[in-house]
Design a protein around this motif. Structure first.
Motif, short mmCIF file in Angstrom:
data_model
loop_
_atom_site.label_atom_id
_atom_site.label_comp_id
_atom_site.label_asym_id
_atom_site.label_seq_id
_atom_site.Cartn_x
_atom_site.Cartn_y
_atom_site.Cartn_z
N GLY A 165 0.82 -1.19 0.00
CA GLY A 165 0.00 0.00 0.00
C GLY A 165 0.86 1.26 0.00
O GLY A 165 2.09 1.20 0.09
N ASP A 167 1.10 3.46 2.30
CA ASP A 167 1.80 3.65 3.57
C ASP A 167 3.03 2.74 3.65
O ASP A 167 4.07 3.13 4.16
CB ASP A 167 0.84 3.37 4.74
CG ASP A 167 0.09 2.08 4.54
OD1 ASP A 167 0.19 1.51 3.43
OD2 ASP A 167 -0.59 1.63 5.48
N GLY A 168 2.90 1.54 3.14
CA GLY A 168 4.05 0.65 3.13
C GLY A 168 5.16 1.20 2.26
O GLY A 168 6.34 1.17 2.65
N ALA A 170 5.67 4.30 1.57
CA ALA A 170 6.25 5.47 2.24
C ALA A 170 7.15 5.07 3.39
O ALA A 170 8.23 5.64 3.59
CB ALA A 170 5.12 6.37 2.76
N ASP B 215 10.78 4.77 9.90
CA ASP B 215 10.11 5.67 10.82
C ASP B 215 8.71 5.17 11.17
O ASP B 215 8.27 5.32 12.28
CB ASP B 215 10.03 7.09 10.24
CG ASP B 215 10.40 7.12 8.77
OD1 ASP B 215 11.44 7.68 8.47
OD2 ASP B 215 9.65 6.54 7.96
N GLU B 216 8.04 4.58 10.20
CA GLU B 216 6.71 4.05 10.50
C GLU B 216 6.75 2.54 10.37
O GLU B 216 6.83 1.99 9.26
CB GLU B 216 5.66 4.65 9.57
CG GLU B 216 4.26 4.46 10.10
CD GLU B 216 3.24 5.23 9.26
OE1 GLU B 216 2.04 5.13 9.55
OE2 GLU B 216 3.68 5.91 8.32
N PRO B 219 3.25 -0.55 8.78
CA PRO B 219 3.06 -1.30 7.53
C PRO B 219 4.14 -2.34 7.30
O PRO B 219 3.87 -3.41 6.74
CB PRO B 219 3.07 -0.20 6.45
CG PRO B 219 3.69 0.97 7.09
CD PRO B 219 3.43 0.88 8.54
N VAL B 220 5.36 -2.03 7.72
CA VAL B 220 6.43 -3.01 7.54
C VAL B 220 6.16 -4.24 8.40
O VAL B 220 6.33 -5.38 7.95
CB VAL B 220 7.79 -2.39 7.90
CG1 VAL B 220 8.91 -3.39 7.71
CG2 VAL B 220 8.04 -1.15 7.05
N ARG B 223 3.51 -6.29 6.83
CA ARG B 223 4.01 -7.01 5.66
C ARG B 223 4.86 -8.22 6.04
O ARG B 223 4.73 -9.30 5.46
CB ARG B 223 4.83 -6.03 4.81
CG ARG B 223 5.16 -6.56 3.44
CD ARG B 223 3.91 -6.62 2.59
NE ARG B 223 4.23 -7.00 1.22
CZ ARG B 223 3.36 -6.93 0.23
NH1 ARG B 223 2.14 -6.51 0.46
NH2 ARG B 223 3.71 -7.30 -0.98
N ARG B 243 -5.25 -4.91 6.25
CA ARG B 243 -4.92 -3.66 5.59
C ARG B 243 -5.32 -2.47 6.43
O ARG B 243 -4.90 -1.36 6.17
CB ARG B 243 -5.62 -3.56 4.22
CG ARG B 243 -5.36 -4.75 3.33
CD ARG B 243 -3.92 -4.73 2.86
NE ARG B 243 -3.65 -3.51 2.11
CZ ARG B 243 -3.91 -3.36 0.82
NH1 ARG B 243 -4.44 -4.34 0.15
NH2 ARG B 243 -3.62 -2.24 0.20
#
Lengths: 279, 279
Positions: A165, A167-168, A170, B215-216, B219-220, B223, B243
């Motif tokens: 996605g 966000d992923g 980014a 940083d975020e 999502p990682v 995944r 998601r």
DNA sequence: TCAATAACAGAGCAGTGCTCTTGCAAATGG
DNA sequence: CCATTTGCAAGAGCACTGCTCTGTTATTGA
């Protein structure tokens, strides 16, 4: 004019490394909580207050040890990677992982200091981010090399997982821009998985989470190396050294580490287990 | 006869939990090295020496906190797993992993106490092995369920990796016999990889190793959950909740947790992303 | 009711990180 | 060459820690 302020500076530098060495000895003997500034000065025969001229606080001494530990494990990883043929990506991955584990088993308290619970308060000391990236860069460069060589295989079949996605993408962009140029975000996230798995299994082994669960970690570690290497997409390691005893030195064979491009085509490989993971 | 020795025992038990609660507060506030027995007694208004009637040493208090932390994260994992349909193996894996991470982010110092550097000397306290296995058993039972249901897919194609050697089989035998009945050693080692990767990425996030790298993490992490779930061979999660924002509670949908066999066939799934990883 | 026992408070010991003051030796500037 | 500044070391001391020992009080079981 001879080295101005040289005598004083030299003595100061020598005493600094002497303090660090003694502190490292105590760290290896009793762990981070057992490190005592007074004990260090006692062992060095100086006054307890004298050490504060070299390290303004206990946390600063610990930070110095952390930096050195990062440097040591980074050097171990670099050396292991350097002893492999440049195009043996699976072998480089396995050798690097093995070297990191070996260093960790040989220096458990330094490992705990670096990869365990952060001891100094809460602050992530900014001085450690540089040396910390050394071992990371070895793995990152390996991924980049394999990606640029075009040998990275997709794990199952294209489109098996939905595309990342926004966000992923980014979240991974900084990582890709920082250390993984020309690498797909898809590959980057699998590299992160392999990276964290490597240190996860080492931490579990060192911190006793395999107690009464896995008694002999060696073959399991070897196997997870292969599994995670395949997950990232590395081609299988060239030599069959992965089946041997990995604790004898860094890597027995392949002392060729100077020639780089000449190895790209490579002599005919001696064995036919190239089909370890085919995809 | 009223509860014999009841008043004293009750008071003793109450004070014990009061001490533990205050200690947990200090642990959450300043971490394990900042936990002071004297501060605990000071806060509770009793003498500094009185605490030794309840916990004979500081390490014993820490061990009690470790046991409680293991219990808490185990309960979080169990609850997350229980809110999923029993046959949604991918969903159970993701939900459990998410719950463990959530608990860890909410209780960083307790996580560090349990999964970080072992604080008490070197000894692996035998009292902690029981509660420690609680969260492990959730994951193990999930693998066993999926294996017995016959839904575990081999990662790429059969024979892609060479069969495990005798040492690998021997090393995994205790684990299989202990927690993974009817599971191939091949699957077991991938489960270990997923297990260690899960805690590896949580540790990296909590201990600051993603500083200036990722940083975020959300999502990682999501995944890698999918990637490792697929590596183990779980079928993809049923709902598309993966998601969504995973930080809002344990899992928004699917409050059905009582009926078990009735869900085996399941209502028609609302979406068609069943083909996330096909193999 | 009475002895046994569990709980408690306080003093004290050895150790810690860290600061302050004092004194000494080395480097520096005129 | 000498006076001055600077760097370094030693010692006392403060507040704190985990832990032990002693004496006192309160609760318990018979």
């Amino acid at each position: 004019m001879p080295p101005s302020t040289g005598l004083r500076a030299r003595l100061r530098a020598e005493l600094t490394v002497e303090i660090k060495d003694e502190a490292r000895r105590q760290l290896a003997a009793e762990g981070a909580p057992g490190l005592s500034l007074r004990a260090v000065t006692r062992e060095l025969g100086m006054s307890s207050s004298a050490i504060y001229r070299y390290f303004p606080s206990r946390d600063d001494l610990l930070t110095a040890l952390i930096v050195d530990a990062y440097d040591a494990v980074g050097a171990a990883a670099e050396e292991a990677d350097a002893t492999c043929r440049r195009d043996d990506y699976g072998g480089r991955w396995c050798a690097t992982g093995r070297a990191i584990r070996r260093w960790s088993l040989d220096n458990p308290h330094e490992y705990a200091l670096v990869y365990g619970s952060p001891v100094p308060g809460y602050r992530a000391p900014e001085d450690t981010v540089g040396p910390a990236s050394r071992v990371t860069l070895v793995l990152a460069r390996l991924v980049v090399d394999a990606a640029q060589a075009g040998v990275l295989t997709r794990p199952v079949s294209d489109g098996a997982l939905p595309p990342l996605g926004a966000d992923g993408l980014a979240a991974l962009r900084t990582l890709v821009a920082l250390a993984l140029p020309d690498v797909t975000e898809d590959v980057a996230v699998r590299a992160v998985a392999a990276w964290t798995q490597l240190f996860g299994i080492i931490s579990f082994e060192l911190f006793g989470h395999f107690h009464r669960v896995i008694d002999e970690v060696d073959p399991v570690f070897e196997r997870t190396l292969l599994e995670m290497g395949r997950l990232v997409g590395f081609p299988p390691p060239r030599t069959d050294a992965t089946r041997g005893r990995p604790q004898d030195g860094v890597e027995p064979g392949r002392t060729t580490d100077t020639d780089d491009v000449a190895d790209r085509h490579g002599l005919p490989t001696d064995d036919e287990d190239e089909v370890w993971y085919l995809v």
